[in-house]
Design an enzyme around this catalytic site. Sequence first.
Site, PDB file in Angstrom:
ATOM      1  N   ALA A   8       0.834  -1.201   0.000  1.00  0.00           N
ATOM      2  CA  ALA A   8       0.000   0.000   0.000  1.00  0.00           C
ATOM      3  C   ALA A   8       0.873   1.258   0.000  1.00  0.00           C
ATOM      4  O   ALA A   8       1.836   1.338  -0.752  1.00  0.00           O
ATOM      5  CB  ALA A   8      -0.967  -0.036   1.171  1.00  0.00           C
ATOM      6  N   CYS A   9       0.562   2.223   0.841  1.00  0.00           N
ATOM      7  CA  CYS A   9       1.270   3.507   0.812  1.00  0.00           C
ATOM      8  C   CYS A   9       2.728   3.402   1.246  1.00  0.00           C
ATOM      9  O   CYS A   9       3.502   4.344   1.051  1.00  0.00           O
ATOM     10  CB  CYS A   9       0.547   4.524   1.688  1.00  0.00           C
ATOM     11  SG  CYS A   9      -1.077   4.988   1.046  1.00  0.00           S
TER      12      CYS A   9
END
Length: 374
Positions: free
Chosen positions: A155-156
Amino acid sequence: MVEPAITGSGVFTPELSISNDELVVAFNAYADNWNAAHAAAIEAGEVEAMAQSSSEFIVAASGIESRYVLDKSGILDPAVMHPWLPDRAMDQPGFMAEMGVDACRQALDMAGVEAADVDAVICAASNHERAYPAIAIEIQELLGTGGFGFDMNVACSSATFGIQAAADMIRSGSIERALVVNPEICSAHLEWRDRDCHFIFGDVATAVLIERSDLARGEKFLIKSTRCATQFSNNIRNNNGFLRRTRNGHMEDRRDMLFMQNGRKVFKEVLPLVSRHIAEHMEETGVEASDLKRLWLHQANKTMNDYIGKKVLGRPPEDGEQPNILQDYANTSSAGSIIAFAKYSDDLRPGDTGLICSFGAGYSVGSVIVEKST
């Protein structure tokens, strides 16, 4: 032991952008249409009317003023409210590969390195255009790099996890150079019809070249230490992966298949997690708060970044110490901290220490301590 270094960086920025004012006009038109279509149920108290958005609300909630996107026509159409990204033929480059190659070439040019001298390509991003073949292998083919490529998703935090993977390979001697590329088409997984999140994301691609420090041709950032951690949470989730719809295709229109988050819980749980992670990493590495000249944080939310910066430094960050690019780019997932690094690192002097940190769904957090060197 061989020491890895970041010797080049690149940022691909789409030509199109959407201001808060433009976005609010489209969203409010959609809200008016929805309320009109559900007037009877609203009158009966069965459903709540959809509240309107405003530029003031967006800035107060996030610090975002604008965002870059690959397509704005679909996003700003109240009858569509998602980007139009047409299907591409199998003999055409994918969207992510095309964006990623641009950013990679910038990083290679900065470092003065030929693509053929790169041993690995890591495509680290929060959303992927397809399951396989890997986007990284497509980028490898388009660039003409050697060695191998693979995709990864945290993800981020994907960029910092990718940097750690590349740095570890260089330290071990298995490779000499790697490109870590982060093509993020966040507009395709965002629910533009949800007032609480319709303003959050933008599209971009970033890349960093990491190589053995003794091979560097100019200024570089020595990677002194990396640290990654994960802890499972459902408070940020995307069940559908990359593209919900294309012009030539369709998918079932379900809210739970797109980006969702429990913002209050994320704020309450992630901030202590990230602050503690950075503090422990600094302590392990012998870095004091007074040693840090720059914090390049994940660009999720200005309030979150200001809180973390204050916790790490023991005081509010001064101008330039913790650059934000949210106002122009919005949240670009894994690419955010690298945009900040690429745009706000040239002024550091040899010997200056900085920290790249990303955090997000998972929960995940990754930090990279670097030192400017000639």
